[in-house]
Each structure stands twice: as C-alpha cells, then as structure tokens.
Design an enzyme around this catalytic site. Structure first.
Site, short mmCIF file in Angstrom:
data_model
loop_
_atom_site.label_atom_id
_atom_site.label_comp_id
_atom_site.label_asym_id
_atom_site.label_seq_id
_atom_site.Cartn_x
_atom_site.Cartn_y
_atom_site.Cartn_z
N ASP A 90 0.85 -1.18 0.00
CA ASP A 90 0.00 0.00 0.00
C ASP A 90 0.89 1.24 0.00
O ASP A 90 2.08 1.15 0.31
CB ASP A 90 -0.90 -0.01 1.24
CG ASP A 90 -1.80 1.22 1.28
OD1 ASP A 90 -2.38 1.57 0.24
OD2 ASP A 90 -1.93 1.84 2.36
N SER A 91 0.28 2.38 -0.28
CA SER A 91 1.03 3.63 -0.23
C SER A 91 1.45 3.96 1.22
O SER A 91 2.35 4.77 1.43
CB SER A 91 0.16 4.76 -0.77
OG SER A 91 -1.06 4.79 -0.07
N CYS A 103 -3.70 -0.86 -2.12
CA CYS A 103 -3.97 0.56 -2.40
C CYS A 103 -4.90 0.68 -3.62
O CYS A 103 -4.58 0.19 -4.71
CB CYS A 103 -2.62 1.23 -2.69
SG CYS A 103 -2.77 2.98 -3.05
N GLU A 107 -6.35 9.17 9.68
CA GLU A 107 -5.00 9.07 10.26
C GLU A 107 -4.91 9.89 11.54
O GLU A 107 -4.17 9.55 12.45
CB GLU A 107 -3.95 9.51 9.24
CG GLU A 107 -3.97 8.57 8.04
CD GLU A 107 -2.63 8.34 7.38
OE1 GLU A 107 -1.67 9.01 7.74
OE2 GLU A 107 -2.58 7.45 6.50
N CYS A 124 -11.15 3.07 -1.18
CA CYS A 124 -9.89 3.57 -0.61
C CYS A 124 -9.62 2.77 0.66
O CYS A 124 -10.54 2.46 1.42
CB CYS A 124 -10.02 5.05 -0.28
SG CYS A 124 -8.59 5.73 0.59
N HIS A 129 -8.48 3.55 3.46
CA HIS A 129 -8.79 4.17 4.76
C HIS A 129 -10.28 4.19 5.11
O HIS A 129 -10.63 4.32 6.27
CB HIS A 129 -8.31 5.62 4.77
CG HIS A 129 -6.82 5.78 4.81
ND1 HIS A 129 -6.00 5.26 3.84
CD2 HIS A 129 -6.02 6.40 5.71
CE1 HIS A 129 -4.75 5.57 4.14
NE2 HIS A 129 -4.72 6.25 5.27
N1 DGL Z 1 -3.97 3.89 -0.05
C1 DGL Z 1 -4.62 4.93 -0.79
C2 DGL Z 1 -5.83 4.35 -1.54
O1 DGL Z 1 -6.37 3.33 -1.19
C3 DGL Z 1 -5.05 6.08 0.12
C4 DGL Z 1 -3.90 6.91 0.64
C5 DGL Z 1 -3.10 7.58 -0.46
O2 DGL Z 1 -3.58 8.57 -1.06
O3 DGL Z 1 -2.02 7.12 -0.74
O4 DGL Z 1 -6.23 4.92 -2.52
#
Ligand code: DGL
Length: 276
Positions: A14-15, A77, A156, A188, A190
């Site tokens: 993931d990012s 992600c 977050e 997403c 989150h």
């Molecule tokens: N992990 C990213 C997503 O699911 C969210 C956070 C980011 O912008 O990197 O799109």
C-alpha cells in the site's frame, strides 16, 4: 530446502498504513496464510500524485515483495490498483490482484436499483477505473463517482467520530445521497475505518462495499483454484515493512489492523529504489 510455493507468504503493498485494513480482511478470510506487508509511508499519499509517479512507486513496492519470495501480490492501495495494475501485471510474472475488479463485482452483486456510488482518492476517481470496470460488465448500470480526499488525513488523525468528520462527510456525500444510489463502494484503504460516519450520512439502506473484503475472497478463490492455499493448520505469521516510521505510527497502524504489531521494520528508500 526450497519452500513449496503454497507455503510462501502473500505479499501486500500500500502507499502507507491504510492497506492494513485489507490485511485485516485477508487475515480473517485466510488465517493460515502468512503475510509480508509493505507500506510506502515515506512517499504516501499516492492519491494526489501523477499516474507516472504512482506506477513508478508501485513497481518498486512490488519488486520489494518479490524479493521477499511471496507467492502472490495483493495491491491493497486503490489508487495503485486503479492506475498501476496493468503495468505491474505486464512487468512481473507473479500473480497480482488489485481492488477494482473485486469491489466492482461485489457492488454489481448487491445493487438492485442499478445505481452505484464510488468514493476514493482524487487519483482513483479521476482514473474512472471503477466506472470502466462496472460498465464493462454491465453497461446499463449508472455509476456516480466522488473524490473524498480529506477522509485519509481525518482517519490518520483518529477523528473517527469527530463533528468535523461528519460535516466533511455530509459535504462529500450529499450529492450521492440525492442521486438515490443503493450501493456505495468504499474505494480507498482508509474508508472502512470511517464506516459509521459514512453509514449515518448516506443512509442505512445503502449497501457499503469494502473493496478489501471483496478482494480477500478473490484471493482465497485464486489460491484454491491454483492449489496455492497454505493447507497447514498453523496460524499465519506477519511481517511489516515500511519506508518511514513516524512517532505515532504504531498507534494508527494498530487502529487500522485491529491487532497488535510486534515488530516494524524500516526499509530505506535508497535500498527500495535500487532493488532488481
Ligand atoms: N492507499 C490509498 C488508496 O487506497 C489512500 C492513501 C493515499 O492517497 O495514498 O487509494
């Protein structure tokens, strides 16, 4: 001795830490599988970056996991899944599963009215990856997409029940509510953490789709079909790698994962970007 393919871990990237919501779903669906997680916390967010950068970073993340000898990669992600999945699949031999197809199919199974809403980062929504996937399967469906970029920092920050979060959610979601969607994809990593707020604003009669949960079933089915499922009775082990450790990282990560993290290992970007 060479490890049999089925006993190798699953790689998840993931990012940042958001992908731990996907690990949580994978762990409950596949308790005997081991997982190696990589969160690119030094370069998060991906959701506001260009396609070029998202693809470049995603390639490096995948390469890191391949170096850890995983049997399959899950792109947790949604942004990377929207933009980089085909580049990843074209460049690496290993099976790679993203969030978009799984989330789209689950939404199509659930909708009765044929009106589906999608929420995600700006990059995910701009890519129209979900719309394209859904319309490819059924072109009579009406898909409405809305970027909700502030949801990431709010989760977050731990503002899961804060009045500012409700106000922002109202602003983002009122249009979708007025369009009478009956299914909403949380596109997403989150957003599952904000499920209570989203439900309250969008209404209890709208079905919420967790793309991580949908993808976990796809992963299970894939492993089963390819005879890659770990058939031991032992619980899987977990290894967590990140490219940066911020002071409150563990607290946020455990909130997303809903379990304790024993050890967190840091990988320098210098090493990550030079991996072959
Ligand atoms: N992990 C990213 C997503 O699911 C969210 C956070 C980011 O912008 O990197 O799109």
């Amino acid at each position: 001795m060479k490890t049999l393919e089925k006993y190798k871990p699953i790689g998840v990237f993931d990012s940042g830490i958001g992908g731990l919501t996907v690990v949580k779903k994978l762990a409950s669906c596949l308790p005997n599988e081991s997982i190696v997680y990589f969160g690119d916390t030094a370069r998060v967010p991906y959701g506001s970056k260009s396609n070029f950068t998202v693809i470049e970073y995603s390639m490096e993340d995948a390469r890191f996991l391949i170096n850890k000898d995983v049997k399959l990669i899950v792109v947790a992600c949604n942004t990377a899944s929207s933009i980089a999945l085909s580049a990843l699949q074209n460049n690496f031999d290993i099976p790679i599963i993203g969030m978009i197809e799984a989330g789209s199919r689950r939404a199509l199974e659930k909708t009765r009215s044929g009106k589906i809403g999608i929420i995600g980062t700006s990059a995910t929504i701009n890519s129209k990856a979900y719309s394209k996937e859904i319309l490819k399967i059924d072109n009579k469906i009406k898909v409405f997409e809305k970027a909700c970029p502030l949801f990431v920092p709010l989760t977050e920050e731990g503002w899961l029940d804060h009045k500012a979060t409700y106000l922002i959610a109202e602003e983002y979601l009122k249009e979708l509510r007025e369009l009478n969607i009956d299914t909403l994809v949380l596109g997403c990593t989150h957003y599952p953490v904000l499920i209570r707020v989203v439900k309250e604003i969008i209404g209890n009669d709208v079905e919420l789709i967790d793309s991580g949960s949908a993808a976990s079933y796809v992963v299970e089915k894939y492993l089963q079909e390819k005879n890659l499922k770990n058939d031991t009775k032992n619980e899987g082990t977990y290894e967590y790698y990140v490219s940066d450790i911020s002071p409150n990282f563990k607290e946020i990560a455990e909130r997303f994962l809903d379990r304790k993290i024993d050890e967190l290992k840091k990988i320098d970007l210098d090493i990550l970007t030079k991996l072959k």
